[in-house]
Design an enzyme around this catalytic site. Structure first.
Site, short mmCIF file in Angstrom:
data_model
loop_
_atom_site.label_atom_id
_atom_site.label_comp_id
_atom_site.label_asym_id
_atom_site.label_seq_id
_atom_site.Cartn_x
_atom_site.Cartn_y
_atom_site.Cartn_z
CD GLU A 117 5.23 3.17 -0.65
OE1 GLU A 117 6.18 3.51 -1.40
OE2 GLU A 117 4.26 2.50 -1.05
CG HIS B 86 1.70 -8.30 -0.02
ND1 HIS B 86 2.64 -8.34 -1.01
CD2 HIS B 86 0.93 -7.22 -0.28
CE1 HIS B 86 2.43 -7.33 -1.85
NE2 HIS B 86 1.39 -6.63 -1.42
#
Ligand SMILES: Cc1ncc(C[n+]2csc(CCOP(=O)(O)OP(=O)(O)O)c2C)c(N)n1
Ligand SMILES: [Mg+2]
Lengths: 347, 329
Positions: free
Chosen positions: A78, A147
């Site tokens: 990322e 999440h």
């Protein structure tokens, strides 16, 4: 593929015929397709955006149409691919970086905050970072603590970023073009619970801005201020309140930075009551910021204390009944509105 | 490894690199003094001892190439051609500074020189360099990106992510690791299980070599070769430039972690002393040449200090400018 042909930024997206019903997911995909067609400098990169078709199937089919150079699968890195997006923007391209979900953006926070948000200022205005980052956000699907984050309010704390939150089909369809036309880093937060929602695209609409809030439902008795994945919940709550004779105005912030303070002030002045609905945690939330703006600007116009409906201050739990209890819901919004209008049973 | 016989190609070549290195040394020594006088504030990281790296590397790069550097980047900015006046004014925090007083020592920028800044987050420049190289590749530009970073950056995830991405996409980026043995007070072998940085790069299928970073000609030759290969489409490269920092890490470092004897030993191998000795031995430089170059460097620094002293402050009314891109006037 990305050649020296350079149309003006913000070239108008292709217009479509009237009243098309489509899903939020399809609307975002169409916006990507428009952008890739309109400007050869535009490319999409991220984890599984290509062969896999996007983890939410948003970019499905695009690699076949635009090829792997412009629909670029990245490693699970990322920080590197967000930083590469920044560098590519500095180098004259118009990257769209997809971070699979906001949860993983924490691994790229250094690049987003220390580089993208800071370059313009710390270079004395020499550098602009015309980068768009798209992120899925939000809870509600029993994915548990790691999440389910809603960190758009966090990101909205950072000067140098623009934070836009499409909540409607129109915005899903056209916010990307507005973000790409902007010379600053823009984060577009797409609530994962919205992807399957369907709606009609406003006929004739070809563009939206990323500067202004929008009244999604006019009303007299109280203003519900929200954004993103909470908008449908607020509209549902408003519909049931209407049945009780409570006429709620729903203001969709659309952009969290810069915040459209004028729209907040105008609506609350009009209704004299405000409820803020925000999927972020309550302490230090965007809802806290909106509340403060109201207190600073329209304190003497208020007929009741401002109320907030936020996420309970826990890491989001897995079990459905617990997750439901943690998140803003139409029922909690209805209760909060009843309280501020003094119709909570004892008023 | 070093090109056999890398050395000055002419008297002019030798004197030019010496002049550039003297200029950086004089600038850094003046900064040290100005910090004591509180003219320069904040964090200040000096480049004494490492001048051959920036000077050699910049000579081997083209004007169109993009440069990414760290917070220890005065030497890189000067060697790249960022005007000394603008660099000194930036250290003073003045409006005429190369970042309009908003960056300071750690954030020197000059887009006209394609100098994409000092970065004060260890390893944070690497992903950006990868992106600049991606743009160069996709736009079919004949340029490359050179990215400087320290040995400390090698421990960061961004180093590994960036090397992998650059190699995977065969991007025109040259990673230049300035291995000065320490990250603040931590010696490389106290943090890395594998201290051979070039070997790590090879693990990512990146062409890599170690170079004597005290020898400006070796640096120039190695960077020139690597840049040519990258420009030719070979994909990324990495050079580990072995060097040593003569001064403290920053102005707040009592240097408890290293012996005086170690510093003195490295000073004997210093880039300026070895260069002047060599140029004299090869008959390429006279005492007069040296005095002339040294005087020119001091004079330039004097002028830069005078410029910075007299430069205006940015009006406080402009505090909030440049948070977002401003439309071109
Ligand atoms: C991500 C990050 N961690 C820690 C620091 C604090 N810090 C500043 S410089 C430095 C040492 C870096 O050493 P190296 O990369 O070898 O560069 P050098 O200073 O030797 O040139 C550290 C730990 C930082 N700036 N950024
Ligand atoms: Mg070091």
């Amino acid at each position: 593929m990305i050649a020296s042909v350079r149309p003006e930024p913000g070239a108008t997206p292709s217009t479509r015929p009237a009243a098309v019903r489509q899903s939020y997911r399809d609307a975002v995909r169409e916006s990507l397709r428009d952008a890739l067609r309109a400007d050869p400098r535009v490319f999409l990169m991220g984890e599984d955006v290509g062969r896999y078709g996007g983890s939410y199937a948003v970019s499905k089919g695009l690699i076949e149409e635009f090829g792997p150079e412009r629909i670029r699968d990245t490693p699970l890195s990322e920080s590197a691919f967000v930083g590469a997006g920044i560098g590519a923007a500095l180098g004259g391209l118009r990257p769209i970086v997809e971070i699979m979900t906001v949860n993983f953006s924490l691994l790229a926070l250094d690049q987003i905050m220390n580089n993208a948000a800071s370059y313009c200022h710390m270079s004395g205005g020499q550098l602009a970072v015309p980068l768009v980052i798209r992120l899925a956000t939000g809870a509600g699907r029993q994915l548990a603590a790691q999440h389910s984050h809603s960190l758009e309010g966090w990101y909205a704390h950072i000067p140098g970023l623009r934070i836009a939150v499409p909540a409607t089909i129109d915005d899903a369809r056209f916010m990307l073009a507005a973000a790409l036309a902007c010379s600053d880093p823009v984060l577009l937060f797409e609530h994962a619970a919205l992807y399957n929602r369907e709606g009609d695209l406003t006929p004739g609409l070809t563009a939206v801005d990323i500067d202004h809030a929008a009244v999604r439902r006019p009303g007299r008795d109280a203003t519900v201020i929200t954004y993103g994945g909470s908008l449908p919940k607020c509209l549902d709550a408003a519909a049931s309140l209407a049945a009780e004779g409570i006429d709620v105005e729903v203001l969709d912030l659309r952009t969290l930075r810069p915040l459209d303070e004028a729209a907040i002030v105008a609506s609350v002045r009009h209704t004299s009551r405000a409820v803020i609905v925000d999927e972020g945690w309550r302490s230090g939330s965007l809802a806290a910021e909106v509340t403060t703006r109201i207190v600073e600007q329209v304190f003497y116009d208020l007929d009741a204390p401002v109320a907030r409906v936020c996420t309970a201050e826990v890491p989001i739990p897995y079990a459905k009944h617990l997750e439901d209890a943690a998140l803003p819901s139409p029922a909690r919004i209805v209760d909060a509105v009843r309280r501020v209008v003094g119709r909570d049973g004892d008023g | 490894m070093n090109a056999p016989g890398a050395g000055p190609t002419s008297r002019e070549h030798g004197l030019t690199v010496l002049g550039q290195m003297l200029r950086i040394r004089a600038f850094e020594d003046r900064c040290y003094q100005l910090y004591g006088e509180q003219k320069i504030r904040g964090f200040l990281h000096l480049y004494n001892g490492e001048e051959a790296v920036a000077v050699g590397a910049m000579r081997a790069l083209d004007a169109g190439d993009a440069i990414v550097a760290t917070y220890r980047e005065h030497g890189h900015a000067l060697a790249r051609g960022v005007p000394m006046d603008a660099v000194m004014a930036e250290l003073y925090g003045k409006q005429s500074g190369c970042s309009r007083g908003r960056g300071g020592s750690m954030h020197l920028f000059d887009v006209a020189k394609r100098f994409y800044g000092g970065n004060a987050i260890v390893a944070a420049g690497l992903p950006v360099a990868v992106g600049l190289a991606l743009a160069q590749k996709l736009r079919r530009e004949p340029t490359i990106t050179a990215c400087f970073f320290g040995d400390g950056a090698v421990a960061e995830g961004e180093f590994h992510e960036s090397l992998n991405l650059a190699a995977l996409w065969r991007l025109p980026v040259l990673f230049l690791c300035e291995n000065n043995r320490y990250a603040m007070g931590t010696a490389l072998d106290r943090t890395e299980a594998e201290t051979d940085i070039a070997a790590k790069a090879r693990g990512y299928r990146i062409e890599a070599a170690a170079v004597d970073g005290m020898d400006v000609f070796a640096v120039e030759a190695a960077v020139g070769r690597a840049a040519a290969a990258i420009r030719g489409g070979a994909g990324p490269g990495l050079l580990e430039l072995d060097t040593y920092r003569f001064r403290a890490h920053s102005m707040f470092d009592p240097q408890l972690y290293r012996d005086k004897a170690e510093v003195e030993a490295w000073q004997k191998k210093g880039p300026l002393i070895t260069l002047t000795t060599r140029l004299k031995a090869e008959g390429l430089m006279t005492e007069d040449d040296y005095r002339r170059l040294d005087a020119a460097a001091s004079a330039e620094v004097d002028a830069a200090v005078a410029f910075a002293e007299n430069a205006p402050w940015e009006p406080v009314a402009d505090l909030a400018r440049f948070v977002y891109a401003e439309p071109a006037a």
